[in-house]
Enzyme design. Structure first.
Site, PDB file in Angstrom:
ATOM      1  N   ASP A 404       6.923  -3.109  -0.504  1.00  0.00           N
ATOM      2  CA  ASP A 404       7.018  -4.135   0.522  1.00  0.00           C
ATOM      3  C   ASP A 404       8.251  -5.007   0.216  1.00  0.00           C
ATOM      4  O   ASP A 404       8.781  -4.962  -0.895  1.00  0.00           O
ATOM      5  CB  ASP A 404       5.738  -4.970   0.510  1.00  0.00           C
ATOM      6  N   LYS A 405       8.701  -5.787   1.186  1.00  0.00           N
ATOM      7  CA  LYS A 405       9.860  -6.655   0.950  1.00  0.00           C
ATOM      8  C   LYS A 405       9.427  -8.086   0.658  1.00  0.00           C
ATOM      9  O   LYS A 405       9.634  -8.595  -0.432  1.00  0.00           O
ATOM     10  CB  LYS A 405      10.811  -6.634   2.154  1.00  0.00           C
ATOM     11  N   THR A 406       8.785  -8.721   1.631  1.00  0.00           N
ATOM     12  CA  THR A 406       8.443 -10.134   1.499  1.00  0.00           C
ATOM     13  C   THR A 406       7.341 -10.323   0.461  1.00  0.00           C
ATOM     14  O   THR A 406       6.254  -9.758   0.585  1.00  0.00           O
ATOM     15  CB  THR A 406       7.981 -10.701   2.851  1.00  0.00           C
ATOM     16  N   GLY A 681       7.839  -5.357   7.689  1.00  0.00           N
ATOM     17  CA  GLY A 681       7.710  -5.720   9.095  1.00  0.00           C
ATOM     18  C   GLY A 681       8.857  -6.585   9.570  1.00  0.00           C
ATOM     19  O   GLY A 681       8.897  -6.988  10.731  1.00  0.00           O
ATOM     20  N   LYS A 798       2.819   1.974   7.467  1.00  0.00           N
ATOM     21  CA  LYS A 798       3.172   2.074   6.055  1.00  0.00           C
ATOM     22  C   LYS A 798       2.356   3.180   5.389  1.00  0.00           C
ATOM     23  O   LYS A 798       2.894   3.990   4.626  1.00  0.00           O
ATOM     24  CB  LYS A 798       2.916   0.741   5.345  1.00  0.00           C
ATOM     25  N   ASN A 822      -1.568  -6.749   4.170  1.00  0.00           N
ATOM     26  CA  ASN A 822      -0.953  -5.725   5.009  1.00  0.00           C
ATOM     27  C   ASN A 822      -0.426  -4.558   4.193  1.00  0.00           C
ATOM     28  O   ASN A 822      -0.009  -3.549   4.754  1.00  0.00           O
ATOM     29  CB  ASN A 822       0.181  -6.337   5.842  1.00  0.00           C
TER      30      ASN A 822
END
Length: 1194
Positions: A404-406, A681, A798, A822
């Site tokens: 994931d990024k955030t 996202g 994902k 998520n």
């Protein structure tokens, strides 16, 4: 609207809840009391009555356990050469230990269930609040909940202590979001604030049957006033979920609608699918091979036995004549009985104790991750967590990392950077984590706007100050009086479900507009002139991932209403097509500029509404909200009518900083041959900027785009084939493997794909018959890219991406890492799931296999711990099969010299204890502490990870080599002893060695050979290695002396009496033991020397350079310390990281290893037993049992 859709047809699968269990007024509707479950939560697996049968059934579903059960039953039923104890005792031990472990775990679940089910809850009955146990709560009960209490079931909010009927809730235990969320009471009941008033409510609730979606709820409440029902819509904003906690609200009243196992939390209990590592799959495959070998041995011996007994004299020798019953038994039955007897005799080739040893190794080895001080985050005070130890070795086999990024690559720590209004850019004082940093004041980059522009500027700032779900948390002053933000110095702070919103409200506060509170549906702000302004909140159109928009309808005056339109992440794509005026190009340019810089952008727009337009909007929304069927579709249509003809005001930019050492970690993973995919996202430009900053993409990376923008210009079919031709033109027709991404003569490709295009690629049926298989083309492109960025991804997408890669023809090992709810779907889908202990709750951590405080800790977890785990367990598995081949193959050969009479070669005690005592501890210890290479070198040179990729140490070629080596050693042991003893007198009285002495000699050579083999493979020696390895050999000798030197009263007969002492009293026996051990080990030693000289692996080259300084490329930090003359020494601090890196040209003489046994680290110098010792490739271990008759000469 009072009874709109009250009798809507075609809506089935619903339930009716009677609030307070009161019947509806006569003539309104039929009273049908439905049966609902109580509020008891059951997470346990067993009960007191079904534990034993259910647990036994589950354990014997394992092939190995069922196999040994059959062998044990065969030993009980027929006359077998070995005692049933030899199979039954180890099986009983394994089953008992497993049952105790599972029983204890289930007892803990029962204990936790009882704690939840018996906790007190407050229920309104007959106008009074009474207490009852949670498990006795029923659907329809009115519940009273106080601040900081957890909701006992799913509830519909009726009223709260707040005047506006709202309450604030945290749902961290459900969806991982630790921030506060706002929920709303039913409009007609929010004024009821006492027990008697709430008890007087006469209403029914119609709603859908329980379903697990946390964010969806459809229902309506019919409130009876003067026997006439008034219908009001119910949605997810009215539903309080079990497990959530009431915050910032003194108390609430709510009615139970879903209880017990029907609550959304219970329906989301996802029994994790059992993840199996590649090593476990290899073990099972090897087990099948050895089972086939076992059956073949039994068939061969059975056939040869009857061929041997074809001669009458051999069939019934004088010393072993059959009874009349045996003579009358059918030959097929006799053959089958003999086949089973041979199966029992040779069954020790299947190592049952290997499963126990592997479980112990995984369980104990997992503590090395927990104890690792380098994976401790002092800021959070958190260590790494191991939720399952079954996948330790899988950490050393990862080929794809999905992150994931955030909150994973970034800190999820939002900072307001700037805002742009009609092309004018404003940079306030820096806001970070809700705290105003020193140096307050507004720096306006552009020149001051004119009067008209200033009006629009203030409109923009008011929009930011009003359009959010931020709540004000007030703190008490010294006098105990709660002070607001506008009263003197600020004593309050902001809380919200979104860190972006807090950053925006704090940012606009630095620009002169301060949000104060929400009171009675009115939001109050403090403007630049320190005047309080109040705005009535009329409607809120909540954000969703499809629209990516959020609407607030507010009254500014009696004649006009303004619609403020706040767009969340990826706002530009959602808002610009709906804008009809405003300085679109200037704002768009600034948004794109900020996105490239890696900032999160949001846009603000508005639309004026006349009272007539508002009434029309209100009517349309009310009709959609009351619908019980297709409510989402009707709401979407209503929203679409409202969200048009917008006037653009401006945009904001918020920064989410990159985590510490995230770029270094990704670069190391690339060097290790691991492909990293980012699934987020966020919008493409922002995510791409983060990828460049984190070194996922480099400046020379050629970016390939597979996005909606491109597929609008070309068909998806053409875009895919264009990209495919691009990558294949560079790399040829063969796809790149994981390791070619670093070669200098190849162009690095990076792929960017968005969620909409991915949905088109994943669609099973393509309309275009010429489209071909899009999935295969997409995978082909991805295989040739060094990195992939998937943006605008939904949680389900994902998981689909991870599943797609898992199912590809290479079947690579995947790892997913994330910090929020998520990310749970992809964490559960991947082979290995890792949760980050971030700011979005603990949902990801609870559902993961491992949890780490920060993304940077992934580097050591894979490159060091994963590497060691795989090396250790692969040696353990191969060594077990090897030593059992060495153990049982002489037994097979012995049958050719005893007339296939099923006579055991070894004594029963040796058969039973070989795997339990004599050879178990050395391999267990090896599999826990072996370090074939210093961990500093593993961190410095990630390419060493490639040596163990693709399960390289458990390939069939390696397995065959170990098996052949075991067969060779067995042949040397058996025939060496046989030919050395042939027609030779050994004892002083002229007595020849008998069969038990012969078997003991073979067994002695066997135990010493397999133990020395492990010693040769050991690279990392500590005092405990010496103690266990040489101690196990001493234990064997002492046990043999005691077993044969004492007459034990509990034995009926003692065939081993004085056998071991008699063997040791013979000089030729000693010589034979030494020669046979040397002959057994020599080929493996020679093979290693040749292989290391001609075809060394990277690991072997590193091992060699540690002993030859001129060839060194990697210098461990620990080598800077003065070498000790002893074989091991201890140091207090063990802080290797404080030493400075030496130049690579500097020589060093010793390789320093590290392990943790106590609080202080333990260092030992690396002194291999032999110069050619190699622990990086092979490992071994084995097992067997047996029994016998009287001793005869050989």
């Amino acid at each position: 609207l009072d009874y709109l859709c009250a009798g809507e047809e075609n809506w089935v699968d619903s339930r009716t809840v009677y609030i307070g269990h009161k019947e509806p007024p006569p003539g309104t509707e039929a009273f049908i009391q439905q049966r609902f479950p109580d509020n008891r939560i059951v997470s346990s697996k067993y009960t007191f009555w079904n534990f034993i049968p259910k647990n036994m059934f589950e354990q014997f579903r394992r092939v190995a356990n069922f196999y040994f059960l059959i062998i044990f039953l065969v030993q009980l039923i027929i006359d077998t050469p070995t005692s049933p104890v030899t199979s039954g005792l180890p099986l009983f031990f394994v089953i008992t230990v497993t049952a105790i472990k599972q029983g204890y775990e289930d007892w803990l679940r029962h204990k936790a269930d009882n704690a939840v089910n018996k906790c007190p809850v407050h229920v309104v009955q007959h106008g009074k609040v009474t207490r009852k146990q949670s498990r006795k709560l029923r659907v329809g009960d009115v519940v009273f909940v106080k601040e900081d209490e957890t909701f006992p079931c799913d509830l519909i909010l009726l009223s709260s202590s707040r005047d506006d009927g709202t309450c604030y809730v945290t749902t961290a235990s459900l969806d991982g979001e630790s921030s506060h969320k706002t929920y709303y009471a039913v409009q007609d009941t929010k004024a009821y604030r006492t027990e008697k008033e709430v008890d007087s409510i006469h209403a029914t609730i119609e709603c859908e049957q329980p379903q697990p979606d946390l964010y969806k709820f459809v229902g309506r409440i019919n409130i009876y006033m003067d026997n006439e029902p008034v219908a009001r819509p119910l949605g997810s904003e009215n539903l309080l979920l079990r497990g959530a906690t009431l915050k910032n609200t003194e108390y609430i009243y709510a009615v139970a609608i879903y209880t017990g196992m029907e609550t959304k939390m219970a329906l989301n209990y996802q029994s994790k699918c059992q993840k199996r590592s590649a090593v476990e799959k290899s073990m099972n495959a090897y087990l099948v091979v050895y089972l086939c070998i076992l059956i073949s041995k039994a068939v061969i011996n059975t056939a040869l036995k009857y061929a041997w007994q074809a001669d009458t004299n051999r069939d019934e020798p004088w010393y072993n004549q059959r009874t009349e019953t045996e003579r009358q038994r059918h030959v097929v039955i006799r053959a089958f009985t003999d086949f089973l007897a041979f199966m029992v005799l040779f069954n020790y080739i299947i190592p049952v104790s290997m499963y126990v040893t592997v479980e112990m190794q995984k369980f104990l080895g997992s503590y090395f991750i927990v104890w690792d001080d380098e994976m401790l985050d002092e800021e959070l005070g958190e260590r790494a967590v191991v939720n399952t130890s079954d996948l330790n070795e899988e950490l050393g086999q990862v080929e794809y990392v999905f992150t994931d990024k955030t909150g994973t690559l970034t800190e999820n720590n939002m900072e307001f950077i700037e805002c742009c209004v009609d092309g004018h850019v404003y940079v306030p004082n820096v806001i970070c984590n809700g705290q105003v940093m020193p140096g307050a004041g507004m720096d306006m980059i552009d020149s001051s706007p004119g009067p008209e522009a200033r009006e629009r500027e203030e409109l923009f700032f008011r929009a930011l100050c009003l359009c959010h779900t931020v709540q004000v948390k007030e703190e008490d002053t010294v006098d105990g009086i709660k002070q607001g933000i506008h009263q003197g110095k600020s004593t309050s702070f902001y809380i919200s479900s979104s860190p972006d919103e807090v950053a925006l409200v704090e940012g606009v506060k630095g620009l002169g507009f301060t949000y104060l509170r929400l009171k009675d549906s009115h939001m109050e702000i403090l403007n630049r002139d320190d005047e309080i302004e109040s705005f009535e909140l009329l409607e809120v159109l909540t954000f969703d991932s499809v629209r990516r928009r959020m609407i607030y309808v507010r009254r500014f005056s009696l004649t006009h209403l303004f619609l403020f339109f706040v767009v969340c992440v990826c706002a530009d794509s959602s808002i610009f097509p709906r804008v009809v005026s405003g300085k679109v190009e200037q704002v768009r340019a600034r948004v794109e500029h900020n996105a490239v810089e890696g900032l999160r952008t949001l846009c603000v727009a508005y639309r004026p509404l006349s009272p007539e337009q508002y009434q029309e909007v209100c009517h349309q929304l009310s009709g959609a909200k009351l619908a019980l069927q297709d409510r989402d579709k009707r709401l979407a249509e209503a929203y679409d009518q409202i969200e048009k003809d917008l006037i653009l005001l401006g945009a904001t930019a918020v920064e989410d900083r990159l985590q510490e050492k995230a770029a270094d970690t990704i670069e190391s993973l690339h060097k290790a041959g691991i492909k990293v995919w980012v699934l987020t996202g966020d919008k493409m430009e922002t995510a791409a900027a983060t990828c460049y900053a984190s070194k996922l993409f480099h400046r020379n990376t050629q970016i390939l785009e597979l996005t909606t923008k491109r597929t609008e210009e070309q068909s998806l079919h053409d875009v895919l084939f264009d990209l495919s031709r691009t990558v294949l033109r560079q790399h040829g027709t063969l796809p790149r493997d994981n390791f070619s991404s670093l070669s200098g003569d190849c162009t690095d490709f990076g792929l960017i794909i968005d969620g909409a295009t991915l949905s088109a690629v994943m669609r099973p049926d393509q309309e275009d018959s010429n489209s071909g298989n899009y999935k295969e083309i997409f995978l082909e492109i991805c295989r040739n890219c060094s990195a992939v960025l998937c943006c605008r991804m939904a949680p389900l997408q994902k998981a689909q991406i991870v599943k797609l890669i898992k199912a590809s023809k290479e079947h690579p090992i995947t790892l997913a890492i994330g910090d929020g709810a998520n990310d749970v779907s992809m964490i559960l889908e991947a082979h290995v799931g890792i949760g980050i202990m971030g700011k979005e709750g603990r949902q990801a951590v609870r559902n993961s296999d491992y949890a780490i405080p920060k993304f940077k800790h992934l580097k050591k977890m894979l490159l060091v711990h994963g590497h060691y785990y795989y090396i250790r367990i692969s040696e353990l598995v191969q060594y077990f099969f090897y030593k059992n081949v060495c153990f049982i193959f002489p037994q097979f050969l012995y049958q050719f010299f005893c007339g296939f009479s099923q006579q055991p070669l070894y004594d029963t005690a040796y058969l039973t204890l070989y795997n339990i005592s004599f050879t178990s501890l050395p391999i267990l210890l090896y599999s826990l502490i072996e370090q074939h290479i210093n961990m500093d070198i593993l961190k410095k040179d990630p390419s060493l990870y490639r040596d163990i990729a693709k399960n390289s140490l458990l390939q069939w070629s390696t397995f065959i080599y170990w098996t052949v080596l075991g067969v060779y050693d067995a042949i040397v042991m058996f025939f060496g002893a046989y030919f050395l003893f042939d027609n030779t007198t050994f004892t002083s009285n002229g007595q020849m060695f008998g069969n038990w002495t012969f078997g003991t000699l073979v067994f002695t050579v066997l135990v010493f050979t397999v133990t020395f083999k492990l010693a040769l493979d050991t690279h990392y020696w500590t005092w405990i290695n010496h103690f266990v390895i040489w101690g196990s050999l001493i234990f064997f000798v002492v046990f043999s002396l005691l077993w044969g030197g004492i007459i034990w009263p509990f034995l009926n007969y003692q065939r081993m009496y004085y056998v071991f002492m008699q063997m040791l009293s013979s000089g030729p026996a000693w010589l034979s033991i030494i020669l046979l051990i040397t002959a057994s080990l020599l080929p493996d030693v020679v093979k290693k020397v040749i292989w290391r000289a001609l075809w060394p692996t990277t690991t072997e080259r590193i091992q060699r350079t540690t002993s030859h300084p001129p060839l060194s490329e990697f210098t461990p930090l620990a080598s800077l310390h003065a070498p000790s003359k002893t074989s091991s020494h201890r140091r207090g601090s063990g802080n290797q990281g404080n030493a400075q890196n030496p130049r690579r040209s500097e020589p060093f003489n010793k390789k320093i290893m590290f392990t943790r046994w106590q609080k202080t680290p333990d260092y030992s110098t690396f002194t291999p037993l032999l110069r050619f010792a190699d622990g990086s490739r092979h490992l071994r271990q084995g097992r067997a049992y047996g029994e016998a008759g009287p001793e005869t000469s050989v």
